[in-house]
Design an enzyme around this catalytic site. Structure first.
Site, PDB file in Angstrom:
ATOM      1  N   ASP A  11       0.820  -1.208   0.000  1.00 56.32           N
ATOM      2  CA  ASP A  11       0.000   0.000   0.000  1.00 56.32           C
ATOM      3  C   ASP A  11       0.855   1.259   0.000  1.00 56.32           C
ATOM      4  O   ASP A  11       0.333   2.368  -0.098  1.00 56.32           O
ATOM      5  CB  ASP A  11      -0.980   0.004   1.170  1.00 56.32           C
ATOM      6  CG  ASP A  11      -0.307  -0.076   2.533  1.00 56.32           C
ATOM      7  OD1 ASP A  11       0.934  -0.119   2.580  1.00 56.32           O
ATOM      8  OD2 ASP A  11      -1.033  -0.097   3.555  1.00 56.32           O
ATOM      9  N   SER A  12       2.180   1.098   0.060  1.00 58.44           N
ATOM     10  CA  SER A  12       3.081   2.242  -0.140  1.00 58.44           C
ATOM     11  C   SER A  12       2.893   2.847  -1.523  1.00 58.44           C
ATOM     12  O   SER A  12       3.318   3.984  -1.767  1.00 58.44           O
ATOM     13  CB  SER A  12       4.534   1.815   0.060  1.00 58.44           C
ATOM     14  OG  SER A  12       4.833   0.674  -0.721  1.00 58.44           O
ATOM     15  N   ASP A  50      -0.944  -6.318  -0.244  1.00 58.31           N
ATOM     16  CA  ASP A  50      -1.354  -5.658   0.994  1.00 58.31           C
ATOM     17  C   ASP A  50      -2.877  -5.504   1.059  1.00 58.31           C
ATOM     18  O   ASP A  50      -3.518  -5.171   0.046  1.00 58.31           O
ATOM     19  CB  ASP A  50      -0.741  -4.250   1.066  1.00 58.31           C
ATOM     20  CG  ASP A  50       0.376  -4.155   2.080  1.00 58.31           C
ATOM     21  OD1 ASP A  50       0.452  -4.998   2.983  1.00 58.31           O
ATOM     22  OD2 ASP A  50       1.181  -3.207   1.965  1.00 58.31           O
ATOM     23  N   LYS A  80      -0.924  -9.558   2.922  1.00 60.04           N
ATOM     24  CA  LYS A  80      -0.263  -9.038   4.115  1.00 60.04           C
ATOM     25  C   LYS A  80      -1.226  -8.108   4.832  1.00 60.04           C
ATOM     26  O   LYS A  80      -1.935  -7.328   4.194  1.00 60.04           O
ATOM     27  CB  LYS A  80       1.018  -8.270   3.768  1.00 60.04           C
ATOM     28  CG  LYS A  80       1.744  -7.732   5.031  1.00 60.04           C
ATOM     29  CD  LYS A  80       3.088  -7.102   4.682  1.00 60.04           C
ATOM     30  CE  LYS A  80       2.939  -5.723   4.064  1.00 60.04           C
ATOM     31  NZ  LYS A  80       2.378  -4.723   5.025  1.00 60.04           N
ATOM     32  N   GLU A  82      -1.515  -5.534   8.504  1.00 60.64           N
ATOM     33  CA  GLU A  82      -0.712  -4.847   9.516  1.00 60.64           C
ATOM     34  C   GLU A  82      -1.311  -5.012  10.908  1.00 60.64           C
ATOM     35  O   GLU A  82      -2.524  -5.119  11.082  1.00 60.64           O
ATOM     36  CB  GLU A  82      -0.629  -3.342   9.196  1.00 60.64           C
ATOM     37  CG  GLU A  82       0.205  -3.014   7.987  1.00 60.64           C
ATOM     38  CD  GLU A  82       0.413  -1.505   7.827  1.00 60.64           C
ATOM     39  OE1 GLU A  82       0.081  -0.748   8.765  1.00 60.64           O
ATOM     40  OE2 GLU A  82       0.909  -1.088   6.775  1.00 60.64           O
ATOM     41  N   GLU A 150       9.148  -3.862  10.848  1.00 60.75           N
ATOM     42  CA  GLU A 150       9.466  -2.542  10.282  1.00 60.75           C
ATOM     43  C   GLU A 150       9.893  -1.567  11.370  1.00 60.75           C
ATOM     44  O   GLU A 150       9.204  -1.393  12.377  1.00 60.75           O
ATOM     45  CB  GLU A 150       8.272  -1.976   9.518  1.00 60.75           C
ATOM     46  CG  GLU A 150       8.568  -0.605   8.913  1.00 60.75           C
ATOM     47  CD  GLU A 150       7.531  -0.129   7.909  1.00 60.75           C
ATOM     48  OE1 GLU A 150       7.703   0.999   7.388  1.00 60.75           O
ATOM     49  OE2 GLU A 150       6.567  -0.862   7.641  1.00 60.75           O
TER      50      GLU A 150
END
Length: 275
Positions: A11-12, A50, A80, A82, A150
């Site tokens: 999602d970056s 993501d 993925k 978070e 991270e």
């Protein structure tokens, strides 16, 4: 082609592709566009997509539905998600039970910047460091196949890696993880605009400065167009014989387009002069 074994469609993209200041605005539909594009190009790596902010927090059912879309519509092999709050652990477990591989993500979780107070490293005191390890273990227990660590101190990442039975993927977490990940826009130095320079991660080694190369090429292209040196005869490959140009000009004159007829004839002379 470089032999990278896992590609994360992150999602970056919200920041490095769409130009937002955070990862929060990107939608599932936007992520799916990126997932499908990567899946068409990268046939060998494992592909992980993501789950974007707002697409899995409400319930386990929502999380499973979104994960299914990432695989079915996006062509990914895994997802993925978070964080390690109880609801995230439940969501991860539900997704795994639905038959979808899950990569966890602990430490700095960019989707949680609202409660973290910004892009802040985690695990820098005893309580926070223990929480990183405990969260990673909880995600492992939920069935995750790997964990992204991270922005945590290297000793904390080393401890988490040793405590887990699944691989860790570090980003700003030191050299003791099982693997590493970087945003390729960052490692390639693609974003040289001052707006992006202020948010370039401290942990990112730039293996090139592609942004400078792109900017130089665009400036040269602009200059060549403005001074008339591009395109020359070499880059004007589609030909018409001089005899046909003469006939074409005659037809234009018959139609009353004298200026157009002259332009066609002059174009032949100019191209011949630049060969």
């Amino acid at each position: 082609m470089a032999g990278i074994d896992i590609c994360l469609v992150g999602d970056s993209a919200s920041m490095v592709v769409h130009g937002h200041d955070t990862t929060l605005p990107i939608t599932v539909d936007e992520m799916l566009v990126h997932c499908r594009a990567v899946a068409r190009g990268a046939k060998n790596p494992m592909l992980v997509g993501d789950l974007p902010f707002g697409s899995y927090e409400s319930s386990s059912d929502q999380a499973v539905d979104t994960a299914v879309r990432i695989l079915k519509e996006g062509g990914m092999d895994a997802i993925k998600l978070e964080g390690g709050s109880p609801s995230r652990i439940v969501a991860a477990k539900a997704i795994v039970e639905a038959g979808i591989a899950v990569m966890g993500h602990v430490g700095l979780t960019p989707q949680a910047i609202s409660v973290l107070g910004g892009f802040r490293p985690q695990g820098r005191n005893i309580l926070s460091a223990v929480k990183v390890v405990e969260t990673a273990l909880a995600l492992q227990e939920a069935g995750s196949f790997s964990i992204v660590l991270e922005c945590v101190p290297a000793p904390v990442a080393a401890a988490a890696t040793a405590a887990l039975q699944i691989p860790t993927i570090g980003i700003g977490a030191g050299p003791f993880c099982s693997g590493q990940v970087l945003v390729y826009h960052d490692l390639l130095g693609m974003l040289q605009h001052p707006h992006h320079a202020k948010v370039t991660p401290k942990f990112c080694k730039q293996y090139a400065r592609i942004g400078d190369v792109i900017n130089k090429a665009l400036l040269e292209y602009k200059e060549d167009v403005m001074n008339g040196s591009f395109p020359d005869a070499h880059y004007s490959p589609y030909k018409i014989s001089e005899a046909d140009v003469e006939g074409f000009s005659n037809e234009l004159q018959k139609l009353g387009f004298d200026k157009a007829a002259s332009a066609a004839s002059e174009a032949v002379q100019k191209l011949n002069a630049t060969k």
